[in-house]
Design an enzyme around this catalytic site. Structure first.
Site, short mmCIF file in Angstrom:
data_model
loop_
_atom_site.label_atom_id
_atom_site.label_comp_id
_atom_site.label_asym_id
_atom_site.label_seq_id
_atom_site.Cartn_x
_atom_site.Cartn_y
_atom_site.Cartn_z
N HIS A 82 0.83 -1.21 0.00
CA HIS A 82 0.00 0.00 0.00
C HIS A 82 0.87 1.26 0.00
O HIS A 82 0.50 2.28 0.59
CB HIS A 82 -0.95 0.02 1.20
CG HIS A 82 -1.94 -1.10 1.20
ND1 HIS A 82 -3.13 -1.06 0.52
CD2 HIS A 82 -1.90 -2.32 1.81
CE1 HIS A 82 -3.79 -2.20 0.70
NE2 HIS A 82 -3.06 -2.98 1.48
N ASN A 155 -10.19 -3.20 1.98
CA ASN A 155 -9.85 -3.20 0.56
C ASN A 155 -11.11 -2.98 -0.27
O ASN A 155 -12.22 -2.97 0.27
CB ASN A 155 -9.19 -4.52 0.15
CG ASN A 155 -7.81 -4.70 0.75
OD1 ASN A 155 -7.07 -3.74 0.94
ND2 ASN A 155 -7.46 -5.95 1.06
N HIS A 346 -4.21 1.05 11.75
CA HIS A 346 -3.94 -0.16 12.52
C HIS A 346 -5.26 -0.89 12.73
O HIS A 346 -6.21 -0.34 13.30
CB HIS A 346 -3.32 0.20 13.87
CG HIS A 346 -2.74 -0.96 14.62
ND1 HIS A 346 -3.27 -2.24 14.58
CD2 HIS A 346 -1.66 -1.05 15.44
CE1 HIS A 346 -2.56 -3.04 15.33
NE2 HIS A 346 -1.57 -2.34 15.86
N TYR A 369 0.73 -4.45 12.18
CA TYR A 369 0.62 -3.00 11.96
C TYR A 369 1.51 -2.20 12.91
O TYR A 369 2.20 -1.27 12.50
CB TYR A 369 -0.84 -2.56 12.09
CG TYR A 369 -1.64 -2.84 10.84
CD1 TYR A 369 -1.84 -1.87 9.88
CD2 TYR A 369 -2.16 -4.11 10.60
CE1 TYR A 369 -2.56 -2.12 8.72
CE2 TYR A 369 -2.88 -4.39 9.45
CZ TYR A 369 -3.07 -3.39 8.51
OH TYR A 369 -3.77 -3.65 7.36
#
Length: 729
Positions: A82, A155, A346, A369
């Site tokens: 990402h 997503n 996160h 994360y």
């Protein structure tokens, strides 16, 4: 903080750093003197301190050292995945209280307007890659709630490639550029990716999504978002329900063609970034509705799939999506690095009333994360960066570390204590304290995959069967392209075997394009990602025939097609154009919400038949049809003759036709269409007052043409035009 008090604006400058606004591009500091980072005014920012005019630079030049040191460290490590993204600020407003299923305050009170920051992204490419790669898109939302930050990290596809987070490094290593030559960038069409996928049948469902038009969105504003995992809602009484999160775009779900995507990557690799930025700047604020699928805990095992399996979705026919609120993006970042790049999402940032399940992919992400942000943002204090700060006070005993900004007062930094009067103290659940759902766990410590996770093909088959014929064709073409880039023949054959288990006709079409046969029996064992001492038979797919053969929600053909808001329309014109007709069509389209840009052989303006000047947005030198949703050819004999003779104008139209876009022309400009490749195949007896099939509109009445053109543009694309009339462009 009372909901009636002014809400902090995440990411904006503190009060003591206000600027004097002289227009967005001319904001200057209220104190206009250059200073060092510790506030000393700089007398000379043009010359280093040296021993004489031509002497050596001196180590004591603290101004030079500070400036160069900061420059040397201006680039932080990019995200592993990402990396390329675009963000915006906005608000979330609840439609109806969800107090019956969750005690999360921002989902209880319809009077609260919750600030948000949203980051969209591609997954595989680096920061410098194209927006138009065939890829999953990240859709991460940070809610700045009155109970702390809640990050819904998702997503634009509701499922994922793998079931267990321990396989995530393998997946990303496989899809990233191959390590020996760093090729290809932002692309899955290469050996290592398909080698991995062909050995991991659990990826079959996600591969169908990734090879579909969902991987090529027209805009961030026109794609869905999903939480992917199954989460929990927990209400004030401690009752738990499973929940799936959805984002539904109000503009509908739309895509571009693969050939178009490749060309946009060359013409404007920032296409999606620019689209989002310009829409917000122009006041066309993107909107999505938040939807939830609520599943009572008692129904956990009633489905043919496992709710904790992230390679599966819950069909909307089985559990309808309840739309509970609206997200509106209404402000662009002031600084890309400070906000979009430093935003730290996160999946573990939840608030009371939202909790986790035992999804093994989700569980692994909970660790990942924090670990990522520690190295990417320089240490444990990334939560103090303005874009990441909650809008509620933070009280804990965490201290020190790189880049610490909070100045904590007092002697105690531990709990329990008496020196600090016991503060900060723990909060009771009734006082808003977070408490994990007390799920009963009675099991042995083990490394194993539940047998309920072993159905890998039923939903992949359902997804393919749910697509319209053009969408299925695009999947076939995508797989043929991707596997055509694979050099290892064994990988291609193995992948054809996997496809044959999804849908034999799909495998046959791809095999025909690759000119290799479909294996009569897929290579066994299918699943080669198994423990060393395990029996392969225990890990091979259980062939399940789903009772639900298709789902209407999975086809983009069923998306709303009732609006042309924010669609970009190219008006082709030249000197001698019929200005009145052009203005009539332009006004009608703009009234319907479209964005109209006049394209001409030269920039600045064209001179109409009545000698008026019509502003030109771009010339054919800088414009391209792939950057527009539809094309109109303006009337006027002289203008039409000029466009007919202009090869770039003719190509513009041919390319728009190839990509199945709506095309309109004033009847007096019919000669321009006749000069195109597709125009030569139009029926000779077409009248001037006709709406041609497949999104072609010709009319001499500008008002009627505009009305017909608006209806055609709203359909987005005329995909049936692709196969029988594929043309060179």
């Amino acid at each position: 903080m009372s909901k009636d008090e002014p809400q902090p604006n995440p990411g904006q400058q503190p009060e003591n750093e206000k600027t004097t606004a002289l227009g967005r591009d001319k904001e200057v500091s209220a104190n206009q003197f250059l200073t060092t980072n510790h506030g000393v005014k700089i007398n000379d920012d043009q010359n280093s301190l040296t021993a004489g005019e031509r002497g050596a630079s001196l180590l004591e030049d603290f101004i030079l050292r500070e400036k160069i040191t900061h420059f040397d460290h201006e680039r932080i490590p990019e995200r592993v995945v990402h990396a390329r993204g675009s963000g915006a600020h906005g608000v979330f407003k609840l439609y109806e209280s969800m107090a019956s299923v969750t005690r999360a305050q921002f989902l209880n009170d319809t009077e609260i307007e919750t600030p948000v920051f949203v980051r969209f992204s591609t997954v595989a490419g680096s920061r410098g890659s194209t927006d138009l790669a065939r890829d999953v898109r990240g859709f991460a939302v940070k809610f700045y709630t009155q109970e702390g930050n809640f990050d819904l990290v998702g997503n634009n596809m509701p499922v994922f490639f793998i079931q267990d987070a321990i396989k995530f490094p393998d997946l990303i290593h496989a899809v990233k550029p191959e390590p020996d030559n760093e090729i290809p960038q932002a692309a899955s069409a290469h050996d290592t990716f398909w080698d991995f996928i062909s050995l991991m049948p659990e990826s079959a469902h996600m591969v169908m999504w990734a090879m579909s038009d969902r991987a090529l969105p027209r805009s961030y504003r026109m794609m869905e978002g999903f939480g992917v995992h199954t989460f929990r809602f927990v209400n004030a009484e401690g009752v738990s329900n499973f929940v799936k999160f959805h984002w539904k775009p109000l503009l509908g779900v739309h895509a571009v063609a693969w050939d178009e995507a490749q060309k946009i990557s060359g013409k404007d690799p920032d296409f999606h970034r620019r689209d989002l930025w310009e829409a917000i700047e122009s006041g066309n604020f993107p909107e999505w509705e938040l939807g939830v699928q609520i599943i009572p805990e008692a129904d956990e095992f009633k489905f043919e799939f496992d709710l904790l399996d992230s390679t599966k979705l819950v069909p909307e026919e089985l559990v309808p999506v309840q739309r509970i609120g609206k997200l509106t993006l209404n402000r662009n970042p002031d600084n890309f690095f400070a906000e979009t790049e430093q935003a730290a999402f996160h999946i573990g940032h939840v608030v009371p009333g939202i909790d986790f399940t035992n999804d093994p992919l989700l569980q692994g992400r909970l660790f990942s994360y924090t670990d990522t942000q520690l190295i990417r943002l320089g240490g444990p204090n990334f939560h103090e960066i303005p874009i990441n700060r909650p809008i509620v006070p933070v009280h804990n005993n965490q201290r020190d570390g790189f880049m610490r900004q909070t100045i904590n007062k007092g002697r105690s930094s531990y709990n329990p204590n008496t020196i600090g009067a016991g503060y900060p103290m723990q909060a009771k659940i009734a006082e808003g304290g977070f408490a994990s759902y007390p799920e009963r766990i009675d099991a042995r410590k083990i490394r194993a995959r539940s047998k309920s996770f072993l159905d890998h093909f039923s939903q992949a088959k359902m997804f393919f069967n749910s697509q319209s014929v053009p969408e299925q064709t695009h999947i076939v073409d995508a797989l043929s392209f991707e596997l055509g880039k694979v050099q290892d023949l064994d990988i291609r054959k193995r992948m054809l075997g996997i496809l044959s288990l999804i849908e034999p006709s799909l495998a046959a079409q791809v095999a025909f394009n690759l000119r290799i046969p479909v294996p009569s029996d897929p290579a066994l064992p299918l699943n080669q990602s198994i423990p060393a001492d395990a029996d392969p038979a225990d890990y091979d797919s259980t062939m399940v025939e789903s009772s639900l053969k298709s789902s209407g929600a999975l086809s983009m053909a069923n998306t709303p097609k009732d609006s042309i808001k924010t669609r970009k329309i190219a008006f082709l014109a030249a000197d001698g154009v019929d200005g009145n007709a052009l203005k009539t069509v332009k006004s009608a389209l703009e009234a319907a919400g479209a964005v109209v840009e006049v394209i001409a052989p030269r920039q600045s303006f064209v001179i109409a038949e009545d000698d008026s000047e019509i502003p030109v947005k771009q010339s054919f030198l800088t414009a391209a049809s792939v950057l527009y949703d539809a094309v109109y050819v303006a009337g006027g004999a002289v203008s039409a003759a000029t466009l007919e003779a202009d090869a770039d104008a003719v190509h513009f139209l041919n390319e728009a036709f190839r990509h199945c876009k709506a095309i309109a022309a004033d009847a007096s400009a019919m000669q321009v269409l006749e000069a195109t490749y597709f125009g030569k195949k139009l029926p000779a007896d077409q009248s001037d007052e006709s709406v041609l099939t497949e999104g072609l509109v010709i009319n001499s009445d500008a008002s009627q043409l505009a009305e017909q053109f608006i209806k055609a543009i709203a359909q987005h694309r005329f995909w049936e035009r692709e196969r029988p009339r594929r043309i060179p462009a």
